[in-house]
Scaffold this motif. Structure first.
Motif, mmCIF file in Angstrom:
data_model
loop_
_atom_site.group_PDB
_atom_site.id
_atom_site.type_symbol
_atom_site.label_atom_id
_atom_site.label_comp_id
_atom_site.label_asym_id
_atom_site.label_seq_id
_atom_site.Cartn_x
_atom_site.Cartn_y
_atom_site.Cartn_z
ATOM 1 N N GLN A 577 -57.122 -2.984 120.474
ATOM 2 C CA GLN A 577 -57.586 -1.956 121.128
ATOM 3 C C GLN A 577 -59.006 -1.698 120.949
ATOM 4 N N GLU A 610 -50.717 -6.774 116.169
ATOM 5 C CA GLU A 610 -50.620 -7.584 117.353
ATOM 6 C C GLU A 610 -51.379 -8.769 117.734
ATOM 7 N N SER A 613 -52.216 -9.929 121.089
ATOM 8 C CA SER A 613 -53.309 -9.383 121.993
ATOM 9 C C SER A 613 -54.677 -9.910 121.504
ATOM 10 N N GLU A 616 -55.109 -13.222 123.277
ATOM 11 C CA GLU A 616 -55.143 -13.075 124.605
ATOM 12 C C GLU A 616 -54.023 -13.850 125.081
#
Length: 747
Positions: A577, A610, A613, A616
């Motif tokens: 994030q 994560e 994430s 990707e």
């Protein structure tokens, strides 16, 4: 070699030029000056005088003769044409080297004086260049020709030295006053005016001075505002200066070259610049040249390289004239990475950075290499510096100036509170040992900032803020910095750059950790075990665990909780994030920086949340970033430096994908956390949350959920509970059970 005494007849010095050398002049047939440098002259029964020898290049001194100038003959009561016994004398330079030579100076011809100023700093340099490795005795008169000025009469007044044989044994050298000794290239020369003279002396080398050794291993950085760097300074002294304590001939016999370069690197604020700035104070040599890296660069072609050459010009000139007897020239480069970037890394058509690096390399260790220089560079970006500059022979001594340990932090706190204690402005409830424990991973600059912030809190208490700001008239007497001021500064103002991002961690466990069953207990037990392994094990400085499980099963909260349980001084939460919008390369650079920062702390924990994430990963396709994948693989397997420990905690909802990509094999242990699977687990969660349902509602829920099978993540369950609490009292239980059946699949 002349090994025994020899009878020579005294005569006058043959020329005025030889008279100014203040040496005894001999014929090369009598004494081989390559083997004998100094002799002891016996006058009478007990009188002995030490003289330095020179040969007469024109052969005007006949064999069997020894020439003295008029001052030498008067001083030693030498009679012309009389035979004297001389014998070789060898100085033990570890105990007979002159560190400070104090001279009384006057005009040689008092009828021919001048009011012109005599710069003692230049006189000291010139005197040492004329008389390096020469014998001097207290009371000895000397003729000194300074540049093109009037001839000066100099008398040796005091001689100070140090026993450097102790330094070779690892002990502190002992200062002492000597009757005679021999000069070294770094001997400090002090000039004092003789009584009733009109000689005009100026400069810093004028007047009386206390003893200062050539190199003082007792030099204490704490007295000048540096603490916690004792080990680093000892390493610098051993590598860079220990060889310079010994005479040049000893270094030559060893075939040894002095260290020419030191690189101090480490996090910002740890004292690199301050340490380099003070190194010149521990040497009785010329003042070091301090240069900021960006100052070298110039917009005109060739000027940047010329600036480098100017820095070395003085050292080159002295090396040509004096050779091994040349004094030490120190050049300090602050922010050296500004001018010494890896060649080819700067996109510039002019190539200025590359040519500056080439010029610096040639000066330090080129064809015409210098042995009388010491380069000290400072940077917090060691990775940016050209590799050729870091090899042995250049900046070969590379010392990390890291974050201070507990004792170092206490030293720094003592330094910055010394005046408070001296003036009784520090309250009795302030325990500096307590704050040395609390300030783990604080740099020296951050500790100084903490003290300043505490002062500001204390001052603010005595300021009255109304229509106008007023200060209590008795504030000066009342002002005391207390423990509460330090705690305010510690909790609110000053946070370490390499510390704990506690607010970020707390945000992921805002609802606390609910131990709803054995799956959570097993994860926490394994986490505690891995924390203990990281701290205690010497075989595994790198420990990595992967917490995997279904989405919303509480993996992130458990990872953050385990990290906080470790109480490591460096905790970093790394999530995709915070890198939203980054390119692949930018993301890799950011990940690399996080792990490099972690390696700077003795104990570190990095949470990578994560993983899918970061990669990707998209199940449609599938698609993932191979660049980030390879970066993570390398970072997860990269052990921290010696003496450092690192715990990596990662989370993922796709274990099978990580195994296919080869990333799962990078972890020491993979821990599974499952969803809530029974009604008893749901009831346990409800009982842990205060005021979730009333007693009657809980009874109804127990009947409904007993022996039920569910499959729901703890995060989803908490959301259902919170939604149900917002409904009317009549429908809360029904709504909750309906939502639970819809989402969790109650059976």
């Amino acid at each position: 070699m002349m090994s025994q005494s020899l009878q020579l007849s005294a005569t006058k010095c043959p020329t005025d030029e030889l008279s100014l050398l203040n040496c005894a002049i001999v014929n090369e047939r009598d004494i081989d000056l390559k083997k004998v440098r100094h002799v002891e002259l016996i006058v009478g029964v007990t009188s002995k005088f030490i003289f330095t020898l020179k040969c007469d290049p024109q052969g005007k001194i006949a064999p069997g003769k020894i020439g003295f100038n008029n001052l030498q003959r008067k001083w030693a009561s030498i009679e012309l044409e009389r035979s004297y016994q001389i014998r070789p004398y060898t100085f033990d330079k570890s105990v007979q080297s002159i560190s400070t030579l104090i001279l009384e100076v006057d005009f040689m011809n008092k009828k021919n004086v001048t009011a012109d100023p005599y710069d003692t700093d230049k006189m000291a340099v010139e005197f040492l260049q004329q008389f390096v490795d020469c014998a001097f005795t207290i009371g000895q008169p000397i003729a000194f020709q300074f540049m093109d000025k009037k001839l000066l009469s100099v008398v040796v007044k005091e001689i100070h030295g140090a026993d450097f044989s102790a330094a070779a044994r690892g002990q502190s050298p002992k200062a002492k006053t000597m009757t005679f000794g021999v000069t070294l290239p770094n001997t400090m020369v002090i000039f004092e005016r003789a009584e009733a003279t009109s000689l005009n002396l100026i400069g810093k080398s004028k007047g009386k001075t206390q003893f200062v050794s050539i190199i003082n291993p007792d030099f204490d950085f704490k007295t000048i505002g540096i603490g916690g760097l004792d080990n680093e300074f000892n390493a610098i002294f051993r590598r860079a200066f220990a060889s310079r304590v010994f005479p040049p001939e000893v270094v030559y016999q060893l075939g040894m070259k002095h260290c020419r370069g030191i690189l101090l690197y480490g996090p910002p604020g740890t004292g690199k610049t301050l340490m380099a700035r003070q190194i010149g104070k521990m040497l009785n040599a010329r003042e070091p040249k301090i240069v900021n890296g960006p100052q070298i660069l110039d917009k005109y072609v060739g000027e940047s390289e010329a600036n480098i050459r100017k820095l070395f010009a003085e050292a080159e000139d002295e090396e040509k004239r004096l050779g091994a007897n040349s004094g030490l020239h120190i050049i300090i480069f602050d922010e050296i990475d500004a001018i010494c970037k890896t060649r080819g890394s700067v996109a510039s058509g002019a190539g200025v950075h590359d040519t500056v690096v080439n010029q610096l390399l040639s000066k330090i260790d080129g064809v015409d290499q210098l042995n009388n220089i010491l380069i000290i560079g400072m940077t917090n970006r060691r990775d940016m510096i050209d590799d050729a500059l870091l090899r042995p022979g250049r900046l070969e001594v590379q010392i990390e100036i890291g974050l201070p340990d507990k004792n170092g932090r206490l030293q720094i706190l003592n330094i910055h509170t010394a005046l408070m204690r001296q003036n009784q402005k520090l309250a009795d409830d302030v325990d500096l040992k307590e704050f040395s424990e609390l300030t783990r991973n604080y740099s020296g600059a951050e500790i100084e900032g903490l003290v300043r912030a505490a002062m500001s809190f204390a001052m603010n208490r005595h300021i009255k803020a109304g229509k106008r700001v007023e200060v209590d008239p008795e504030a000066a007497d009342k002002l005391k910095i207390c423990r509460a001021d330090f705690m305010h500064a510690f909790e609110n103002d000053i946070k370490p750059a390499f510390g704990v991002s506690k607010d970020e961690f707390d945000s992921y466990i805002a609802n606390g950790i609910i131990i709803w069953g054995s799956p959570v207990t097993e994860v926490l037990d394994e986490g505690n075990l891995r924390i203990s392994q990281t701290i205690k094990s010497e075989m595994t400085p790198l420990v990595s665990i992967l917490i995997e499980g279904p989405p919303n099963s509480g993996k992130t909260a458990l990872a953050a909780h385990i990290a906080l349980l470790s109480k490591f001084p460096y905790l970093k939460f790394c999530t995709a994030q915070t890198m939203l919008g980054y390119t692949e390369m930018s993301k890799c650079q950011q990940l690399k920086k996080i792990f490099e920062d972690a390696h700077k702390s003795t104990l570190s924990c990095v949470v990578v949340d994560e993983l899918e994430s970061f990669l990707e990963y998209a199940p449609v396709g599938p698609r993932y970033s191979n660049t980030v994948l390879q970066t993570l693989k390398l970072l997860f397997k990269r052990s921290p430096p010696k003496g450092r420990k690192l715990l990596i905690i990662a989370t993922s909802a796709y274990r099978d994908i990580l195994e296919q990509l080869g990333l799962a094999q990078s972890f020491s242990k993979i821990i599974h956390i499952s969803n809530i699977s029974t009604g008893e687990h749901v009831l346990h969660v409800l009982s842990e949350i205060e005021h979730s349902f009333s007693v009657e509602e809980m009874k109804h829920l127990k009947k409904s959920l007993a022996n039920k099978q569910v499959w729901i993540g703890i995060k989803t369950l908490l959301d259902l509970i919170e939604v149900a609490r917002q409904a009317d009292d009549k429908y809360r239980v029904a709504r909750f059970l309906a939502s639970l059946e819809e989402v969790g699949g109650t059976v």
